[in-house]
Scaffold this motif. Sequence first.
Motif, PDB file in Angstrom:
ATOM      1  N   ALA A   9     -39.507  51.807 115.947  1.00 57.45           N
ATOM      2  CA  ALA A   9     -40.184  51.469 114.694  1.00 57.45           C
ATOM      3  C   ALA A   9     -39.195  51.456 113.533  1.00 57.45           C
ATOM      4  O   ALA A   9     -39.185  50.528 112.716  1.00 57.45           O
ATOM      5  CB  ALA A   9     -41.309  52.465 114.421  1.00 57.45           C
ATOM      6  N   PHE A  10     -38.370  52.487 113.458  1.00 59.47           N
ATOM      7  CA  PHE A  10     -37.366  52.544 112.390  1.00 59.47           C
ATOM      8  C   PHE A  10     -36.383  51.384 112.512  1.00 59.47           C
ATOM      9  O   PHE A  10     -36.055  50.719 111.515  1.00 59.47           O
ATOM     10  CB  PHE A  10     -36.618  53.877 112.459  1.00 59.47           C
ATOM     11  CG  PHE A  10     -35.545  54.023 111.419  1.00 59.47           C
ATOM     12  CD1 PHE A  10     -35.847  54.468 110.139  1.00 59.47           C
ATOM     13  CD2 PHE A  10     -34.215  53.717 111.724  1.00 59.47           C
ATOM     14  CE1 PHE A  10     -34.860  54.603 109.176  1.00 59.47           C
ATOM     15  CE2 PHE A  10     -33.223  53.849 110.772  1.00 59.47           C
ATOM     16  CZ  PHE A  10     -33.545  54.291 109.494  1.00 59.47           C
ATOM     17  N   GLY A  11     -35.906  51.130 113.722  1.00 55.90           N
ATOM     18  CA  GLY A  11     -34.953  50.054 113.935  1.00 55.90           C
ATOM     19  C   GLY A  11     -35.533  48.688 113.640  1.00 55.90           C
ATOM     20  O   GLY A  11     -34.841  47.814 113.085  1.00 55.90           O
ATOM     21  N   ALA A  12     -36.808  48.478 113.984  1.00 53.36           N
ATOM     22  CA  ALA A  12     -37.441  47.186 113.715  1.00 53.36           C
ATOM     23  C   ALA A  12     -37.527  46.930 112.217  1.00 53.36           C
ATOM     24  O   ALA A  12     -37.221  45.830 111.743  1.00 53.36           O
ATOM     25  CB  ALA A  12     -38.828  47.151 114.350  1.00 53.36           C
ATOM     26  N   GLY A  13     -37.950  47.948 111.462  1.00 50.56           N
ATOM     27  CA  GLY A  13     -38.025  47.787 110.011  1.00 50.56           C
ATOM     28  C   GLY A  13     -36.664  47.526 109.402  1.00 50.56           C
ATOM     29  O   GLY A  13     -36.515  46.702 108.494  1.00 50.56           O
ATOM     30  N   LEU A  14     -35.637  48.217 109.909  1.00 52.01           N
ATOM     31  CA  LEU A  14     -34.272  48.057 109.405  1.00 52.01           C
ATOM     32  C   LEU A  14     -33.756  46.642 109.654  1.00 52.01           C
ATOM     33  O   LEU A  14     -33.278  45.958 108.742  1.00 52.01           O
ATOM     34  CB  LEU A  14     -33.367  49.078 110.075  1.00 52.01           C
ATOM     35  CG  LEU A  14     -31.870  48.987 109.750  1.00 52.01           C
ATOM     36  CD1 LEU A  14     -31.621  49.365 108.303  1.00 52.01           C
ATOM     37  CD2 LEU A  14     -31.064  49.892 110.687  1.00 52.01           C
ATOM     38  N   VAL A  15     -33.858  46.174 110.901  1.00 51.51           N
ATOM     39  CA  VAL A  15     -33.308  44.864 111.266  1.00 51.51           C
ATOM     40  C   VAL A  15     -34.052  43.734 110.561  1.00 51.51           C
ATOM     41  O   VAL A  15     -33.435  42.801 110.021  1.00 51.51           O
ATOM     42  CB  VAL A  15     -33.359  44.677 112.797  1.00 51.51           C
ATOM     43  CG1 VAL A  15     -32.985  43.247 113.174  1.00 51.51           C
ATOM     44  CG2 VAL A  15     -32.439  45.667 113.486  1.00 51.51           C
ATOM     45  N   VAL A  16     -35.371  43.817 110.548  1.00 53.96           N
ATOM     46  CA  VAL A  16     -36.152  42.755 109.916  1.00 53.96           C
ATOM     47  C   VAL A  16     -35.813  42.647 108.433  1.00 53.96           C
ATOM     48  O   VAL A  16     -35.639  41.546 107.898  1.00 53.96           O
ATOM     49  CB  VAL A  16     -37.663  43.004 110.119  1.00 53.96           C
ATOM     50  CG1 VAL A  16     -38.493  42.111 109.208  1.00 53.96           C
ATOM     51  CG2 VAL A  16     -38.046  42.754 111.567  1.00 53.96           C
ATOM     52  N   ALA A  17     -35.710  43.787 107.754  1.00 51.33           N
ATOM     53  CA  ALA A  17     -35.401  43.760 106.316  1.00 51.33           C
ATOM     54  C   ALA A  17     -33.996  43.234 106.042  1.00 51.33           C
ATOM     55  O   ALA A  17     -33.770  42.498 105.083  1.00 51.33           O
ATOM     56  CB  ALA A  17     -35.565  45.162 105.725  1.00 51.33           C
ATOM     57  N   VAL A  18     -33.019  43.612 106.882  1.00 47.30           N
ATOM     58  CA  VAL A  18     -31.652  43.120 106.695  1.00 47.30           C
ATOM     59  C   VAL A  18     -31.605  41.606 106.803  1.00 47.30           C
ATOM     60  O   VAL A  18     -30.931  40.919 106.029  1.00 47.30           O
ATOM     61  CB  VAL A  18     -30.704  43.759 107.734  1.00 47.30           C
ATOM     62  CG1 VAL A  18     -29.361  43.031 107.753  1.00 47.30           C
ATOM     63  CG2 VAL A  18     -30.475  45.226 107.428  1.00 47.30           C
ATOM     64  N   VAL A  19     -32.346  41.049 107.758  1.00 48.51           N
ATOM     65  CA  VAL A  19     -32.305  39.611 108.007  1.00 48.51           C
ATOM     66  C   VAL A  19     -33.099  38.819 106.975  1.00 48.51           C
ATOM     67  O   VAL A  19     -32.683  37.739 106.558  1.00 48.51           O
ATOM     68  CB  VAL A  19     -32.828  39.311 109.431  1.00 48.51           C
ATOM     69  CG1 VAL A  19     -32.921  37.814 109.671  1.00 48.51           C
ATOM     70  CG2 VAL A  19     -31.910  39.943 110.469  1.00 48.51           C
ATOM     71  N   THR A  20     -34.237  39.367 106.547  1.00 46.88           N
ATOM     72  CA  THR A  20     -35.114  38.592 105.660  1.00 46.88           C
ATOM     73  C   THR A  20     -34.770  38.725 104.188  1.00 46.88           C
ATOM     74  O   THR A  20     -35.028  37.809 103.410  1.00 46.88           O
ATOM     75  CB  THR A  20     -36.583  39.000 105.861  1.00 46.88           C
ATOM     76  OG1 THR A  20     -36.736  40.404 105.605  1.00 46.88           O
ATOM     77  CG2 THR A  20     -37.052  38.693 107.274  1.00 46.88           C
ATOM     78  N   THR A  21     -34.182  39.847 103.787  1.00 48.65           N
ATOM     79  CA  THR A  21     -33.884  40.049 102.363  1.00 48.65           C
ATOM     80  C   THR A  21     -32.954  38.981 101.789  1.00 48.65           C
ATOM     81  O   THR A  21     -33.216  38.464 100.696  1.00 48.65           O
ATOM     82  CB  THR A  21     -33.278  41.448 102.133  1.00 48.65           C
ATOM     83  OG1 THR A  21     -34.233  42.439 102.508  1.00 48.65           O
ATOM     84  CG2 THR A  21     -32.910  41.643 100.668  1.00 48.65           C
ATOM     85  N   PRO A  22     -31.874  38.584 102.479  1.00 43.34           N
ATOM     86  CA  PRO A  22     -31.011  37.551 101.902  1.00 43.34           C
ATOM     87  C   PRO A  22     -31.696  36.213 101.694  1.00 43.34           C
ATOM     88  O   PRO A  22     -31.268  35.396 100.883  1.00 43.34           O
ATOM     89  CB  PRO A  22     -29.879  37.424 102.942  1.00 43.34           C
ATOM     90  CG  PRO A  22     -29.860  38.722 103.649  1.00 43.34           C
ATOM     91  CD  PRO A  22     -31.292  39.148 103.696  1.00 43.34           C
ATOM     92  N   VAL A  23     -32.792  35.957 102.430  1.00 36.36           N
ATOM     93  CA  VAL A  23     -33.511  34.690 102.320  1.00 36.36           C
ATOM     94  C   VAL A  23     -34.613  34.777 101.271  1.00 36.36           C
ATOM     95  O   VAL A  23     -35.198  33.769 100.882  1.00 36.36           O
ATOM     96  CB  VAL A  23     -34.088  34.291 103.695  1.00 36.36           C
ATOM     97  CG1 VAL A  23     -34.697  32.897 103.673  1.00 36.36           C
ATOM     98  CG2 VAL A  23     -33.006  34.336 104.753  1.00 36.36           C
ATOM     99  N   GLY A  24     -34.936  35.985 100.814  1.00 33.10           N
ATOM    100  CA  GLY A  24     -35.977  36.147  99.819  1.00 33.10           C
ATOM    101  C   GLY A  24     -37.375  36.171 100.395  1.00 33.10           C
ATOM    102  O   GLY A  24     -38.339  35.807  99.718  1.00 33.10           O
TER     103      GLY A  24
END
Length: 260
Positions: A9-24
């Motif tokens: 759960a922690f890793g999923a939130g981390l990876v998803v946020a890292v990938v999606t944040t640069p795209v807005g």
Amino acid sequence: MDPRVALLAFGAGLVVAVVTTPVGVSGAVFLLPVQLDVLRVPSPAVTPTNLLFNVVSTPGALLRHRSTGSLTGPLTRRLLAGTLPGVVIGTVARVHLAPGDRVFRVLAAAVLLPLGLWLCTRRRDRPPRAHPIGSRAVTAMGLAAGVVGGVYGIGGGSLLGPLLVGAGLSVATVAPAALATTFVTSVAGVGTYGLLSLTTQGPVGPDWGVGLLCGAGGLIGGYLGARLQPRVPETALRVLLGALAVGLAVVYLVRAAHAG
């Protein structure tokens, strides 16, 4: 909670946020399929669990916009005038009209498909229109986004951002307002689901463990994603996320058809 589930759960939130944040784009849009199909959060509890992710993961990004004063500007107030009642309507509809997986997958596809197409075809540095959208239309958009957010489990910022930018507002104006709207609407959504869980049978309230752990990962991931933004190929990443959203939408529609 199983330590492996907690780490996932922690890793999923981390990876998803890292990938999606640069795209807005809000990580909640892509995290919900992970919660539903990998972490096995039951329906409809998966929706408030995803809203809880927003509540925990967005404060860091909100602090970045605090100094500008744009978080409490007129655009934010107009959006909240629509999204707050909208998320309550969406929450009630999710619990009483679409509690099962089949209908929910169709609704999820209806969110992911247009978002994916927008990501794949969006143009950068698009000039604003001469006559931006009016305040009543902004509130109406907020209402619609709030309903979808209450059903799907997103704060609405991922939907409002593309709509408002396409309607003529600048990204610099839209981003903090959409982020603030996402946070406040998600808080209201979690609270509404919590109240409904007191009077409704079944898994209605959020899975607090999964939501908090995903949110903690998203809080860190959002910060890292913002730092990495100047160094990542934004166009390629955006197209990849768009293709992923379209693919998920197709898979959900196929599953829903077979379930019928």
